[in-house]
Design an enzyme around this catalytic site. Structure first.
Site, PDB file in Angstrom:
ATOM      1  N   ARG A 236      10.674  75.293  71.817  1.00 48.55           N
ATOM      2  CA  ARG A 236       9.408  75.321  71.093  1.00 48.55           C
ATOM      3  C   ARG A 236       9.707  75.588  69.622  1.00 48.55           C
ATOM      4  O   ARG A 236      10.595  76.381  69.290  1.00 48.55           O
ATOM      5  CB  ARG A 236       8.475  76.400  71.646  1.00 48.55           C
TER       6      ARG A 236
ATOM      7  N   GLU B  41       3.355  70.387  64.262  1.00 47.61           N
ATOM      8  CA  GLU B  41       3.686  69.010  64.628  1.00 47.61           C
ATOM      9  C   GLU B  41       2.447  68.131  64.573  1.00 47.61           C
ATOM     10  O   GLU B  41       1.429  68.477  65.190  1.00 47.61           O
ATOM     11  CB  GLU B  41       4.287  68.979  66.039  1.00 47.61           C
TER      12      GLU B  41
ATOM     13  N   HIS C 135       9.661  65.654  68.737  1.00 45.32           N
ATOM     14  CA  HIS C 135       9.287  66.265  70.024  1.00 45.32           C
ATOM     15  C   HIS C 135       9.393  65.218  71.133  1.00 45.32           C
ATOM     16  O   HIS C 135       8.459  64.998  71.915  1.00 45.32           O
ATOM     17  CB  HIS C 135       7.875  66.841  69.966  1.00 45.32           C
TER      18      HIS C 135
END
Length: 291
Positions: free
Chosen positions: A213, A242, A258
């Protein structure tokens, strides 16, 4: 009983037979969500019939678990749907740093043809790799790098008992390892886990990989360490925000969007498992269990 579906990851065919809505209502009994669609206390409070929140993801830090538990609402995630994908992505990022893949590619694209354009390169065999979070994904990374000849140290809330892996306190691991990969959930204890103090313990040529994370790492501290030559390289698949307003930039920094979790097969597994949890909870009240 209605199911509130948040996000775009759930195809219509996966939801056959469910009474799906896209807005909160008093008779919503379940939520299907993803990390990009947070479920906070305010939303939970608006749904008096809610029984379960199921997220098609490993982590559930985007769900207010305390608010859910206070109401007896089950929170389900899918902890094992992308283990192999994330482990492979972690290894790919580590190799990209060790072998200067991105810098060499950019050098050729700019018209160069120099094997040393990325600076000194290393091989994985013989390096000491520290794995922070030696669960499903960390363990899968561990088995890969050990097969390729690396020495593995691990730090976890549960001491690793895996043959060939040395358990170590975090500070000792950071000081001793050539590369460190992060595989912990985002909690109050892990937020900012690798910041300025942790980076100061690492070797100037050490490498850092984060596929867990974004908020586990202090991004500004990593960028500063790279720019000042206090860290050898970093590869980040996750960021605190993000997508970022301004993409981070520093020497020997690799950022992917990601994507570590992603394959078509993994996405299908995550959706199927989350939907199955909702079907179970709505069909047989009280049978779903928290993950």
């Amino acid at each position: 009983m209605k199911v509130l579906v948040l996000g775009e990851r759930f195809p219509p065919q996966a939801l056959d037979g469910l009474d799906v809505v896209d807005e909160p209502a008093d008779d919503v009994a379940a939520i299907l969500t993803t990390p990009r669609a947070p479920v906070g206390a305010e939303l939970i409070g608006r749904l008096p019939a809610l029984r379960i929140v199921a997220t098609a993801s490993v982590g559930f830090d985007h769900v207010d678990v305390e608010a859910a538990q206070a109401r007896g609402i089950v929170v389900r995630s899918v902890p094992d749907y992308c283990t192999e994908e994330v482990a492979d992505h972690t290894l790919a990022l580590l190799f990209a740093l060790l072998r200067g893949i991105v810098a060499l590619d950019r050098s050729v694209a700019a018209g160069g043809w120099d094997a040393k354009a990325a600076g000194p390169l290393r091989t994985l065999g013989g390096l000491r790799v520290g794995i922070v979070g030696h669960g499903r994904i960390g363990g899968a990374v561990s088995s890969r790098v050990r097969t390729l000849g690396a020495e593995v140290w691990a730090n976890d809330v549960v001491e690793s008992r895996c043959d060939g892996v040395r358990a170590a306190p975090l500070a000792e691991l950071l000081r001793a390892c050539d590369a460190v990969t992060l595989h912990v959930p985002l909690t109050a204890q892990t937020r900012g886990l690798v910041g300025a103090r942790a980076l100061a313990l690492m070797r100037p040529d050490a490498l850092l990989v984060n596929t867990s994370r974004g908020a586990v790492v202090d991004l500004d501290a990593v960028v500063a360490a790279l720019r000042e030559g206090r860290l050898g390289g970093a590869a980040l698949d996750v960021l605190p925000a993000e997508p970022p307003t301004v993409p981070p930039s520093a020497p020997n920094l690799i950022v992917t969007p990601h994507a570590a979790y992603y394959s078509e097969a993994a996405q299908q597994r995550a959706v199927a498992a989350a939907v199955a949890a909702v079907r179970e909870a709505l069909t047989v009240p009280g049978t779903a269990t928290e993950t």
